[in-house]
Design an enzyme around this catalytic site. Structure first.
Site, PDB file in Angstrom:
ATOM      1  N   LYS A 277     -29.386 101.751  32.863  1.00 46.01           N
ATOM      2  CA  LYS A 277     -30.242 101.531  34.032  1.00 46.01           C
ATOM      3  C   LYS A 277     -30.014 102.376  35.216  1.00 46.01           C
ATOM      4  CE  LYS A 277     -30.532  96.389  33.638  1.00 46.01           C
ATOM      5  NZ  LYS A 277     -32.055  96.292  33.407  1.00 46.01           N
ATOM      6  N   ARG A 351     -32.397  89.103  24.617  1.00 41.57           N
ATOM      7  CA  ARG A 351     -32.747  88.525  23.660  1.00 41.57           C
ATOM      8  C   ARG A 351     -31.803  88.666  22.213  1.00 41.57           C
ATOM      9  NH1 ARG A 351     -37.778  92.635  24.136  1.00 41.57           N
ATOM     10  NH2 ARG A 351     -37.367  92.315  26.320  1.00 41.57           N
TER      11      ARG A 351
HETATM   12  N1  BES Z   1     -31.606  91.592  32.710  1.00 38.16           N
HETATM   13  C1  BES Z   1     -32.762  92.444  32.637  1.00 38.16           C
HETATM   14  C2  BES Z   1     -34.079  91.747  33.028  1.00 38.16           C
HETATM   15  C3  BES Z   1     -34.162  92.005  34.511  1.00 38.16           C
HETATM   16  C4  BES Z   1     -34.370  93.262  35.036  1.00 38.16           C
HETATM   17  C5  BES Z   1     -34.160  90.752  35.303  1.00 38.16           C
HETATM   18  C6  BES Z   1     -34.665  93.174  36.478  1.00 38.16           C
HETATM   19  C7  BES Z   1     -34.340  90.868  36.535  1.00 38.16           C
HETATM   20  C8  BES Z   1     -34.362  92.137  37.419  1.00 38.16           C
HETATM   21  C9  BES Z   1     -32.938  92.663  31.119  1.00 38.16           C
HETATM   22  O1  BES Z   1     -31.813  92.733  30.072  1.00 38.16           O
HETATM   23  C10 BES Z   1     -33.550  94.071  30.790  1.00 38.16           C
HETATM   24  O2  BES Z   1     -32.813  94.901  31.076  1.00 38.16           O
HETATM   25  N2  BES Z   1     -34.739  94.004  30.579  1.00 38.16           N
HETATM   26  C11 BES Z   1     -35.472  95.303  30.139  1.00 38.16           C
HETATM   27  C12 BES Z   1     -36.391  94.979  28.914  1.00 38.16           C
HETATM   28  C13 BES Z   1     -37.052  96.310  28.606  1.00 38.16           C
HETATM   29  C14 BES Z   1     -36.127  97.217  27.921  1.00 38.16           C
HETATM   30  C15 BES Z   1     -37.560  96.084  27.387  1.00 38.16           C
HETATM   31  C16 BES Z   1     -36.472  95.346  31.408  1.00 38.16           C
HETATM   32  O3  BES Z   1     -37.366  94.393  31.802  1.00 38.16           O
HETATM   33  O4  BES Z   1     -36.675  96.198  31.852  1.00 38.16           O
HETATM   34 MN    MN Z   2     -30.863  94.592  30.270  1.00 44.52          MN
END
Ligand code: BES
Ligand code: MN
Ligand code: ZN
Length: 499
Positions: A277, A351
Protein backbone atom coordinates in the site's frame (compact mmCIF):
# COMPACT_ATOMS: atom_id res chain seq x y z
CA UNK A 1 -22.68 3.21 34.64
CA UNK A 2 -26.21 2.31 35.45
CA UNK A 3 -29.62 3.37 34.36
CA UNK A 4 -32.41 3.07 36.95
CA UNK A 5 -36.10 3.52 36.36
CA UNK A 6 -38.27 4.93 39.10
CA UNK A 7 -41.64 6.71 39.44
CA UNK A 8 -41.26 10.19 40.87
CA UNK A 9 -44.53 11.71 42.00
CA UNK A 10 -43.30 15.09 43.19
CA UNK A 11 -40.11 16.08 41.38
CA UNK A 12 -39.69 19.17 43.56
CA UNK A 13 -39.19 16.88 46.59
CA UNK A 14 -36.82 14.49 44.76
CA UNK A 15 -33.25 14.55 46.08
CA UNK A 16 -30.64 14.38 43.36
CA UNK A 17 -27.32 15.93 42.31
CA UNK A 18 -29.08 17.17 39.24
CA UNK A 19 -32.63 17.08 37.96
CA UNK A 20 -32.88 17.18 34.18
CA UNK A 21 -35.94 18.85 32.71
CA UNK A 22 -36.75 18.44 29.01
CA UNK A 23 -37.89 21.69 27.40
CA UNK A 24 -39.39 21.93 23.95
CA UNK A 25 -39.53 24.50 21.16
CA UNK A 26 -43.24 25.11 21.75
CA UNK A 27 -42.32 26.49 25.18
CA UNK A 28 -44.91 24.34 26.97
CA UNK A 29 -43.89 22.73 30.24
CA UNK A 30 -44.55 19.05 30.91
CA UNK A 31 -46.60 18.28 34.02
CA UNK A 32 -43.43 17.37 35.93
CA UNK A 33 -41.83 20.65 34.87
CA UNK A 34 -44.96 22.52 35.93
CA UNK A 35 -44.64 21.12 39.47
CA UNK A 36 -41.08 22.45 39.61
CA UNK A 37 -42.19 25.76 38.19
CA UNK A 38 -44.86 26.10 40.87
CA UNK A 39 -42.43 25.24 43.63
CA UNK A 40 -40.02 27.89 42.29
CA UNK A 41 -42.60 30.67 41.86
CA UNK A 42 -42.74 30.43 38.05
CA UNK A 43 -38.96 30.62 37.64
CA UNK A 44 -38.97 28.23 34.68
CA UNK A 45 -41.78 30.04 32.90
CA UNK A 46 -39.83 33.27 33.25
CA UNK A 47 -36.62 31.73 31.94
CA UNK A 48 -38.37 30.41 28.88
CA UNK A 49 -40.20 33.67 28.30
CA UNK A 50 -36.92 35.57 28.48
CA UNK A 51 -35.51 33.24 25.82
CA UNK A 52 -32.57 31.93 27.88
CA UNK A 53 -33.18 28.57 26.21
CA UNK A 54 -35.24 27.99 23.08
CA UNK A 55 -35.76 24.26 23.48
CA UNK A 56 -33.90 23.22 20.32
CA UNK A 57 -32.33 19.75 20.44
CA UNK A 58 -28.72 20.08 21.56
CA UNK A 59 -29.27 23.19 23.73
CA UNK A 60 -28.88 23.06 27.47
CA UNK A 61 -28.86 25.40 30.45
CA UNK A 62 -27.44 24.32 33.79
CA UNK A 63 -28.87 26.11 36.83
CA UNK A 64 -26.56 25.56 39.81
CA UNK A 65 -29.09 26.88 42.40
CA UNK A 66 -32.82 26.73 42.17
CA UNK A 67 -35.17 27.65 44.97
CA UNK A 68 -38.10 25.54 46.04
CA UNK A 69 -36.69 22.17 45.02
CA UNK A 70 -34.70 19.47 46.80
CA UNK A 71 -32.33 18.72 43.91
CA UNK A 72 -28.90 20.39 43.98
CA UNK A 73 -29.06 21.59 40.39
CA UNK A 74 -31.43 21.80 37.48
CA UNK A 75 -30.44 21.10 33.88
CA UNK A 76 -32.84 22.40 31.28
CA UNK A 77 -32.38 20.19 28.27
CA UNK A 78 -33.52 21.29 24.81
CA UNK A 79 -35.35 18.40 23.18
CA UNK A 80 -36.74 20.00 20.03
CA UNK A 81 -40.26 19.82 18.66
CA UNK A 82 -42.22 17.67 21.10
CA UNK A 83 -44.36 16.16 18.34
CA UNK A 84 -41.55 14.98 16.09
CA UNK A 85 -38.31 14.22 17.90
CA UNK A 86 -36.19 12.11 15.54
CA UNK A 87 -33.68 9.38 16.41
CA UNK A 88 -30.95 11.79 15.21
CA UNK A 89 -32.23 14.44 17.68
CA UNK A 90 -32.01 11.83 20.42
CA UNK A 91 -28.30 11.33 19.78
CA UNK A 92 -27.77 15.09 20.02
CA UNK A 93 -29.88 15.39 23.17
CA UNK A 94 -28.12 12.55 25.01
CA UNK A 95 -24.67 13.75 24.02
CA UNK A 96 -25.45 17.27 25.25
CA UNK A 97 -26.79 15.84 28.50
CA UNK A 98 -23.64 13.77 29.12
CA UNK A 99 -21.34 16.64 28.15
CA UNK A 100 -23.07 19.02 30.59
CA UNK A 101 -23.03 16.54 33.46
CA UNK A 102 -19.40 15.53 32.92
CA UNK A 103 -18.24 19.14 32.58
CA UNK A 104 -19.86 19.91 35.93
CA UNK A 105 -18.34 16.74 37.48
CA UNK A 106 -21.77 15.40 38.36
CA UNK A 107 -21.95 11.69 39.24
CA UNK A 108 -25.66 10.98 39.22
CA UNK A 109 -28.77 12.66 37.90
CA UNK A 110 -32.48 12.15 37.32
CA UNK A 111 -34.09 12.75 33.94
CA UNK A 112 -37.77 13.66 33.93
CA UNK A 113 -38.19 11.47 30.89
CA UNK A 114 -41.92 10.83 31.00
CA UNK A 115 -42.75 13.65 28.59
CA UNK A 116 -40.07 12.60 26.11
CA UNK A 117 -41.35 10.60 23.20
CA UNK A 118 -39.62 9.89 19.91
CA UNK A 119 -41.58 9.75 16.68
CA UNK A 120 -42.12 6.15 15.61
CA UNK A 121 -40.16 4.66 18.54
CA UNK A 122 -41.22 3.09 21.82
CA UNK A 123 -40.27 4.25 25.33
CA UNK A 124 -38.19 1.04 25.54
CA UNK A 125 -36.23 2.11 22.50
CA UNK A 126 -35.46 5.44 24.16
CA UNK A 127 -34.27 3.94 27.41
CA UNK A 128 -32.09 1.48 25.47
CA UNK A 129 -30.49 4.34 23.53
CA UNK A 130 -29.88 6.34 26.69
CA UNK A 131 -28.29 3.36 28.44
CA UNK A 132 -26.11 2.65 25.42
CA UNK A 133 -24.96 6.27 25.14
CA UNK A 134 -23.99 6.31 28.81
CA UNK A 135 -21.97 3.11 28.42
CA UNK A 136 -20.27 4.50 25.30
CA UNK A 137 -19.38 7.74 27.07
CA UNK A 138 -17.49 5.81 29.74
CA UNK A 139 -14.88 4.69 27.20
CA UNK A 140 -11.72 6.57 26.44
CA UNK A 141 -8.55 5.17 24.94
CA UNK A 142 -5.60 5.19 27.34
CA UNK A 143 -3.69 1.89 26.92
CA UNK A 144 -0.58 3.49 25.44
CA UNK A 145 -0.79 7.01 26.90
CA UNK A 146 1.70 7.79 29.67
CA UNK A 147 -0.68 10.43 31.04
CA UNK A 148 -4.05 8.78 31.50
CA UNK A 149 -6.99 11.05 30.62
CA UNK A 150 -9.37 11.80 33.49
CA UNK A 151 -12.33 9.46 33.53
CA UNK A 152 -15.74 11.03 32.96
CA UNK A 153 -17.51 11.62 36.28
CA UNK A 154 -21.01 10.61 35.33
CA UNK A 155 -22.16 7.18 36.51
CA UNK A 156 -25.85 6.81 37.30
CA UNK A 157 -28.94 8.09 35.54
CA UNK A 158 -32.42 7.65 36.94
CA UNK A 159 -35.27 7.80 34.46
CA UNK A 160 -38.33 9.22 36.18
CA UNK A 161 -40.86 6.88 34.68
CA UNK A 162 -43.18 4.14 35.80
CA UNK A 163 -40.91 1.10 35.90
CA UNK A 164 -41.83 -2.18 34.21
CA UNK A 165 -39.97 -5.29 33.13
CA UNK A 166 -39.74 -4.25 29.48
CA UNK A 167 -38.24 -0.85 30.26
CA UNK A 168 -35.73 -2.38 32.63
CA UNK A 169 -34.64 -5.03 30.19
CA UNK A 170 -34.30 -2.38 27.47
CA UNK A 171 -31.95 -0.42 29.70
CA UNK A 172 -29.94 -3.57 30.45
CA UNK A 173 -29.72 -4.29 26.72
CA UNK A 174 -28.53 -0.75 26.02
CA UNK A 175 -25.76 -1.04 28.60
CA UNK A 176 -24.67 -4.46 27.33
CA UNK A 177 -24.59 -3.26 23.72
CA UNK A 178 -22.60 -0.17 24.72
CA UNK A 179 -20.09 -2.29 26.62
CA UNK A 180 -19.80 -4.68 23.65
CA UNK A 181 -19.11 -1.69 21.41
CA UNK A 182 -16.44 -0.51 23.84
CA UNK A 183 -14.75 -3.93 23.63
CA UNK A 184 -14.70 -3.59 19.84
CA UNK A 185 -13.42 0.00 20.04
CA UNK A 186 -10.55 -0.87 22.35
CA UNK A 187 -9.40 -3.83 20.21
CA UNK A 188 -9.63 -1.63 17.12
CA UNK A 189 -7.72 1.27 18.63
CA UNK A 190 -4.87 -0.80 20.06
CA UNK A 191 -1.80 -0.55 17.81
CA UNK A 192 -0.78 -3.54 15.72
CA UNK A 193 2.40 -4.14 17.75
CA UNK A 194 0.14 -4.96 20.70
CA UNK A 195 -3.01 -6.26 19.04
CA UNK A 196 -1.51 -9.20 17.13
CA UNK A 197 -3.32 -12.41 16.13
CA UNK A 198 -1.98 -13.95 19.37
CA UNK A 199 -3.40 -11.05 21.37
CA UNK A 200 -6.84 -11.54 19.80
CA UNK A 201 -6.64 -15.24 20.64
CA UNK A 202 -5.78 -14.40 24.25
CA UNK A 203 -8.73 -12.01 24.53
CA UNK A 204 -11.06 -14.69 23.16
CA UNK A 205 -9.74 -17.14 25.77
CA UNK A 206 -10.22 -14.54 28.51
CA UNK A 207 -13.83 -13.92 27.60
CA UNK A 208 -14.58 -17.64 27.95
CA UNK A 209 -12.67 -18.04 31.20
CA UNK A 210 -15.45 -16.93 33.52
CA UNK A 211 -18.34 -18.22 31.51
CA UNK A 212 -19.40 -21.83 31.38
CA UNK A 213 -21.66 -21.21 28.37
CA UNK A 214 -18.70 -20.14 26.26
CA UNK A 215 -15.85 -22.27 24.92
CA UNK A 216 -12.87 -20.89 23.00
CA UNK A 217 -10.66 -23.03 20.76
CA UNK A 218 -7.54 -21.74 18.98
CA UNK A 219 -6.23 -23.50 15.89
CA UNK A 220 -2.53 -23.00 15.14
CA UNK A 221 -0.99 -22.82 11.65
CA UNK A 222 -0.09 -26.53 11.72
CA UNK A 223 -3.74 -27.44 12.19
CA UNK A 224 -4.78 -24.97 9.49
CA UNK A 225 -2.38 -26.71 7.09
CA UNK A 226 -3.89 -30.09 7.95
CA UNK A 227 -7.35 -28.66 7.27
CA UNK A 228 -6.16 -27.42 3.87
CA UNK A 229 -6.54 -23.70 4.57
CA UNK A 230 -4.07 -22.79 1.83
CA UNK A 231 -5.77 -19.47 1.13
CA UNK A 232 -5.63 -18.17 4.70
CA UNK A 233 -2.05 -19.39 5.08
CA UNK A 234 -0.98 -17.57 1.90
CA UNK A 235 -1.84 -14.28 3.64
CA UNK A 236 0.24 -14.92 6.76
CA UNK A 237 3.19 -16.33 4.75
CA UNK A 238 5.04 -13.00 4.77
CA UNK A 239 4.66 -12.28 8.47
CA UNK A 240 6.64 -13.29 11.57
CA UNK A 241 3.48 -13.23 13.66
CA UNK A 242 1.75 -16.63 13.72
CA UNK A 243 -1.81 -16.65 12.38
CA UNK A 244 -4.56 -17.78 14.76
CA UNK A 245 -7.90 -19.33 13.88
CA UNK A 246 -10.23 -18.52 16.76
CA UNK A 247 -13.47 -20.37 17.43
CA UNK A 248 -15.83 -19.30 20.21
CA UNK A 249 -18.86 -21.48 20.85
CA UNK A 250 -21.66 -20.01 22.94
CA UNK A 251 -24.43 -22.36 24.02
CA UNK A 252 -27.44 -20.54 25.43
CA UNK A 253 -30.12 -22.86 24.02
CA UNK A 254 -30.67 -26.60 23.62
CA UNK A 255 -27.64 -28.34 22.18
CA UNK A 256 -29.55 -29.67 19.19
CA UNK A 257 -30.43 -26.16 18.06
CA UNK A 258 -28.29 -25.15 15.06
CA UNK A 259 -26.09 -22.12 15.73
CA UNK A 260 -25.91 -18.71 14.13
CA UNK A 261 -22.36 -17.95 13.06
CA UNK A 262 -20.41 -14.69 13.05
CA UNK A 263 -17.18 -14.66 11.06
CA UNK A 264 -14.72 -11.78 11.54
CA UNK A 265 -11.86 -10.58 9.37
CA UNK A 266 -8.95 -10.24 11.77
CA UNK A 267 -6.08 -8.75 9.77
CA UNK A 268 -4.21 -7.10 12.63
CA UNK A 269 -2.21 -5.05 10.14
CA UNK A 270 -2.60 -4.80 6.39
CA UNK A 271 0.48 -3.49 4.58
CA UNK A 272 -0.94 -4.86 1.33
CA UNK A 273 1.86 -7.46 1.25
CA UNK A 274 3.98 -7.51 -1.93
CA UNK A 275 1.23 -5.37 -3.53
CA UNK A 276 2.34 -2.81 -0.95
CA UNK A 277 0.00 0.00 0.00
CA UNK A 278 1.07 3.64 -0.33
CA UNK A 279 2.35 5.25 2.89
CA UNK A 280 -0.34 7.88 3.51
CA UNK A 281 -2.76 6.78 6.23
CA UNK A 282 -1.27 3.29 6.29
CA UNK A 283 -1.40 3.44 10.10
CA UNK A 284 -5.16 3.10 9.78
CA UNK A 285 -4.69 -0.45 8.57
CA UNK A 286 -4.36 -1.40 12.24
CA UNK A 287 -8.17 -1.19 12.01
CA UNK A 288 -8.24 -4.05 9.53
CA UNK A 289 -9.26 -6.38 12.36
CA UNK A 290 -12.42 -4.41 13.17
CA UNK A 291 -14.60 -7.21 11.77
CA UNK A 292 -13.03 -9.55 14.32
CA UNK A 293 -13.37 -6.87 17.00
CA UNK A 294 -17.09 -6.48 16.28
CA UNK A 295 -17.53 -10.24 16.58
CA UNK A 296 -15.77 -10.18 19.96
CA UNK A 297 -17.91 -7.21 21.01
CA UNK A 298 -21.13 -8.94 19.99
CA UNK A 299 -20.06 -12.09 21.88
CA UNK A 300 -19.44 -9.92 24.92
CA UNK A 301 -22.98 -8.52 24.68
CA UNK A 302 -24.40 -12.00 24.16
CA UNK A 303 -22.68 -13.35 27.26
CA UNK A 304 -23.67 -10.30 29.30
CA UNK A 305 -27.33 -10.72 28.37
CA UNK A 306 -27.15 -14.53 28.55
CA UNK A 307 -29.32 -14.78 25.44
CA UNK A 308 -31.11 -18.11 24.89
CA UNK A 309 -29.49 -18.89 21.54
CA UNK A 310 -26.53 -20.82 20.15
CA UNK A 311 -23.84 -18.75 18.45
CA UNK A 312 -20.44 -19.65 17.04
CA UNK A 313 -17.87 -16.91 16.44
CA UNK A 314 -15.02 -17.56 14.04
CA UNK A 315 -12.11 -15.16 13.69
CA UNK A 316 -9.45 -15.53 11.03
CA UNK A 317 -6.53 -13.59 12.50
CA UNK A 318 -3.35 -12.87 10.56
CA UNK A 319 -0.98 -10.08 9.60
CA UNK A 320 -0.47 -9.15 5.93
CA UNK A 321 3.26 -8.42 5.52
CA UNK A 322 5.81 -8.55 2.68
CA UNK A 323 8.86 -10.59 3.70
CA UNK A 324 10.85 -13.07 1.59
CA UNK A 325 8.31 -15.82 2.15
CA UNK A 326 5.40 -13.62 1.16
CA UNK A 327 2.86 -14.64 -1.46
CA UNK A 328 3.55 -13.00 -4.84
CA UNK A 329 1.07 -11.64 -7.40
CA UNK A 330 0.27 -14.49 -9.75
CA UNK A 331 0.75 -17.23 -7.15
CA UNK A 332 -1.98 -19.85 -7.16
CA UNK A 333 -3.20 -21.25 -3.83
CA UNK A 334 -5.71 -23.93 -2.93
CA UNK A 335 -8.49 -23.04 -0.51
CA UNK A 336 -10.03 -25.40 2.04
CA UNK A 337 -13.02 -25.78 -0.30
CA UNK A 338 -10.71 -27.24 -2.96
CA UNK A 339 -11.18 -24.25 -5.27
CA UNK A 340 -7.91 -22.80 -6.55
CA UNK A 341 -7.33 -19.03 -6.37
CA UNK A 342 -5.00 -16.85 -8.43
CA UNK A 343 -3.69 -14.15 -6.10
CA UNK A 344 -3.45 -11.28 -8.57
CA UNK A 345 -3.18 -8.71 -5.78
CA UNK A 346 -1.87 -9.58 -2.32
CA UNK A 347 -3.71 -6.54 -0.94
CA UNK A 348 -7.05 -8.29 -1.56
CA UNK A 349 -6.21 -10.48 1.45
CA UNK A 350 -9.40 -10.18 3.49
CA UNK A 351 -11.37 -12.42 1.14
CA UNK A 352 -8.48 -14.91 1.20
CA UNK A 353 -8.67 -15.43 4.96
CA UNK A 354 -12.47 -15.25 5.02
CA UNK A 355 -13.06 -17.91 2.36
CA UNK A 356 -11.39 -20.59 4.45
CA UNK A 357 -13.21 -19.47 7.59
CA UNK A 358 -16.50 -19.61 5.66
CA UNK A 359 -15.74 -23.15 4.49
CA UNK A 360 -14.86 -24.15 8.04
CA UNK A 361 -18.25 -22.76 9.18
CA UNK A 362 -20.06 -25.50 7.21
CA UNK A 363 -19.24 -28.11 9.85
CA UNK A 364 -21.58 -26.42 12.34
CA UNK A 365 -24.59 -26.82 10.02
CA UNK A 366 -25.51 -23.21 10.81
CA UNK A 367 -28.94 -21.56 10.66
CA UNK A 368 -27.21 -18.46 9.35
CA UNK A 369 -23.70 -17.12 8.77
CA UNK A 370 -22.72 -13.43 8.79
CA UNK A 371 -19.21 -12.34 7.97
CA UNK A 372 -18.02 -8.88 8.98
CA UNK A 373 -15.00 -7.31 7.31
CA UNK A 374 -13.20 -4.07 6.53
CA UNK A 375 -13.04 -5.50 3.06
CA UNK A 376 -12.80 -2.80 0.39
CA UNK A 377 -11.91 0.83 -0.09
CA UNK A 378 -14.52 0.69 -2.86
CA UNK A 379 -17.26 0.30 -0.25
CA UNK A 380 -16.17 3.60 1.31
CA UNK A 381 -16.40 5.23 -2.12
CA UNK A 382 -19.90 3.80 -2.61
CA UNK A 383 -21.49 4.42 0.79
CA UNK A 384 -19.18 6.69 2.78
CA UNK A 385 -19.22 6.35 6.54
CA UNK A 386 -22.94 6.18 7.28
CA UNK A 387 -23.98 2.75 6.04
CA UNK A 388 -22.37 -0.65 6.17
CA UNK A 389 -22.50 -2.48 2.81
CA UNK A 390 -24.71 -5.54 3.09
CA UNK A 391 -24.80 -8.52 0.73
CA UNK A 392 -26.69 -11.78 1.05
CA UNK A 393 -27.49 -14.92 -0.92
CA UNK A 394 -31.08 -14.66 0.41
CA UNK A 395 -33.07 -11.45 0.12
CA UNK A 396 -35.21 -12.11 3.18
CA UNK A 397 -32.05 -12.48 5.25
CA UNK A 398 -30.78 -9.14 3.96
CA UNK A 399 -34.13 -7.60 4.91
CA UNK A 400 -33.87 -9.00 8.43
CA UNK A 401 -30.44 -7.47 8.90
CA UNK A 402 -31.42 -4.13 7.39
CA UNK A 403 -34.32 -4.02 9.86
CA UNK A 404 -31.98 -4.86 12.77
CA UNK A 405 -29.78 -1.98 11.62
CA UNK A 406 -32.70 0.47 11.50
CA UNK A 407 -33.97 -0.60 14.91
CA UNK A 408 -30.57 -0.28 16.53
CA UNK A 409 -29.48 2.91 14.79
CA UNK A 410 -26.55 1.05 13.19
CA UNK A 411 -27.58 1.07 9.58
CA UNK A 412 -26.65 -1.08 6.61
CA UNK A 413 -27.60 -0.81 2.95
CA UNK A 414 -28.47 -3.73 0.69
CA UNK A 415 -26.03 -4.02 -2.22
CA UNK A 416 -26.41 -6.23 -5.32
CA UNK A 417 -24.86 -9.68 -5.58
CA UNK A 418 -25.98 -10.35 -9.13
CA UNK A 419 -24.56 -13.14 -11.29
CA UNK A 420 -23.66 -10.55 -13.94
CA UNK A 421 -20.72 -9.42 -11.79
CA UNK A 422 -19.25 -12.91 -11.35
CA UNK A 423 -17.27 -13.12 -14.64
CA UNK A 424 -15.06 -10.25 -13.41
CA UNK A 425 -13.40 -12.90 -11.23
CA UNK A 426 -12.47 -15.23 -14.11
CA UNK A 427 -8.86 -16.43 -14.19
CA UNK A 428 -6.86 -18.26 -16.86
CA UNK A 429 -4.78 -20.05 -14.25
CA UNK A 430 -7.13 -20.91 -11.37
CA UNK A 431 -10.81 -21.48 -10.59
CA UNK A 432 -11.13 -17.87 -9.50
CA UNK A 433 -9.05 -14.68 -9.28
CA UNK A 434 -8.91 -12.71 -6.03
CA UNK A 435 -9.68 -9.34 -7.67
CA UNK A 436 -12.36 -8.27 -10.12
CA UNK A 437 -10.90 -5.15 -11.70
CA UNK A 438 -11.66 -1.48 -11.08
CA UNK A 439 -15.47 -1.60 -11.38
CA UNK A 440 -17.75 -2.33 -8.40
CA UNK A 441 -14.91 -3.43 -6.12
CA UNK A 442 -17.10 -3.99 -3.07
CA UNK A 443 -19.54 -6.09 -5.12
CA UNK A 444 -16.86 -8.30 -6.68
CA UNK A 445 -15.30 -8.88 -3.24
CA UNK A 446 -18.73 -10.12 -2.07
CA UNK A 447 -19.02 -12.21 -5.26
CA UNK A 448 -15.70 -13.86 -4.38
CA UNK A 449 -17.02 -14.80 -0.91
CA UNK A 450 -20.30 -16.07 -2.40
CA UNK A 451 -18.35 -18.87 -4.12
CA UNK A 452 -17.65 -20.30 -0.66
CA UNK A 453 -21.05 -19.88 1.01
CA UNK A 454 -23.42 -21.90 -1.12
CA UNK A 455 -24.20 -24.40 1.67
CA UNK A 456 -26.04 -21.99 3.98
CA UNK A 457 -27.96 -18.77 4.56
CA UNK A 458 -25.25 -16.15 4.36
CA UNK A 459 -24.72 -12.42 4.61
CA UNK A 460 -21.61 -10.30 4.24
CA UNK A 461 -21.06 -6.88 5.82
CA UNK A 462 -18.42 -4.59 4.39
CA UNK A 463 -17.63 -2.22 7.27
CA UNK A 464 -14.65 -0.46 5.65
CA UNK A 465 -16.45 2.88 5.94
CA UNK A 466 -18.21 2.44 9.28
CA UNK A 467 -15.74 0.69 11.62
CA UNK A 468 -13.62 3.72 12.42
CA UNK A 469 -13.42 7.47 11.82
CA UNK A 470 -10.36 9.28 10.48
CA UNK A 471 -9.21 12.82 11.21
CA UNK A 472 -8.75 14.58 14.55
CA UNK A 473 -11.26 12.28 16.25
CA UNK A 474 -9.61 9.16 14.84
CA UNK A 475 -10.94 6.10 16.58
CA UNK A 476 -12.92 2.90 16.28
CA UNK A 477 -16.72 3.27 16.37
CA UNK A 478 -17.74 -0.16 17.67
CA UNK A 479 -19.96 -0.70 14.63
CA UNK A 480 -21.70 -2.99 13.75
CA UNK A 481 -21.94 -4.50 17.27
CA UNK A 482 -25.35 -2.88 17.79
CA UNK A 483 -26.75 -4.32 14.55
CA UNK A 484 -25.37 -7.80 15.28
CA UNK A 485 -26.65 -7.74 18.85
CA UNK A 486 -30.09 -6.64 17.67
CA UNK A 487 -30.17 -9.50 15.16
CA UNK A 488 -29.23 -12.06 17.82
CA UNK A 489 -31.75 -10.59 20.27
CA UNK A 490 -34.46 -10.89 17.60
CA UNK A 491 -33.45 -14.50 16.99
CA UNK A 492 -33.49 -15.37 20.68
CA UNK A 493 -36.92 -13.76 21.11
CA UNK A 494 -38.20 -16.31 18.59
CA UNK A 495 -36.65 -19.02 20.77
CA UNK A 496 -38.33 -17.64 23.87
CA UNK A 497 -41.76 -17.42 22.28
CA UNK A 498 -41.42 -21.03 21.13
CA UNK A 499 -40.72 -21.94 24.75
N1 BES B 1 -8.33 -3.60 4.26
C1 BES B 1 -8.40 -3.19 2.91
C2 BES B 1 -9.67 -2.41 2.61
C3 BES B 1 -9.70 -1.00 3.12
C4 BES B 1 -8.94 -0.01 2.56
C5 BES B 1 -10.57 -0.66 4.14
C6 BES B 1 -9.02 1.29 3.03
C7 BES B 1 -10.67 0.63 4.59
C8 BES B 1 -9.89 1.60 4.04
C9 BES B 1 -8.39 -4.41 2.00
O1 BES B 1 -7.63 -5.47 2.42
C10 BES B 1 -7.84 -3.96 0.70
O2 BES B 1 -6.70 -3.60 0.67
N2 BES B 1 -8.65 -3.99 -0.34
C11 BES B 1 -8.24 -3.55 -1.62
C12 BES B 1 -8.81 -4.49 -2.64
C13 BES B 1 -8.26 -4.29 -4.02
C14 BES B 1 -6.79 -4.67 -4.07
C15 BES B 1 -9.05 -5.13 -4.98
C16 BES B 1 -8.75 -2.14 -1.82
O3 BES B 1 -9.87 -1.82 -1.38
O4 BES B 1 -8.02 -1.34 -2.39
MN1 MN C 1 -5.62 -5.29 1.81
ZN1 ZN D 1 -7.33 -5.64 4.42
Amino acid sequence: MTVNIKSIAQPELHKSDCLIVPVYTDGKLSSAAQSLDHAGHNNLTQLLKRGDISGKAGEALLLPHVTGIKAQRLLLLGCGDNSEISPADVKKIINTLLEQLNNAHIKSATLLSESLSVAGRSPEWLSEQIARAIALSSYSYNATLSKKPTKPSFKTLTLAQKPNAKLKSAAATGSAVGLGMNVARELGNLPANICTPSYLAKQAKNLARNNSALKTTILEEKKMRELGMGSLLSVTAGSSEPAKFIIMEYQGAAKKQQPHILVGKGITFDTGGISLKPGAKMDEMKYDMCGAASVMGAMNTLVELALPINVVAIIAAAENMPNGNATKPGDVVTSMSGQTIEVLNTDAEGRLVLCDALTYAERFKPQSVIDIATLTGACVVALGSHATGLYSNQDDFAAELIAAGEASGDRAWHMPLWDEYQPQLNSNFADIANIGGPEAGSVTAACFLSRFTKAYRWAHMDIAGTAWVSGPKKGATGRPVALLSQYLINKSLINKSQG
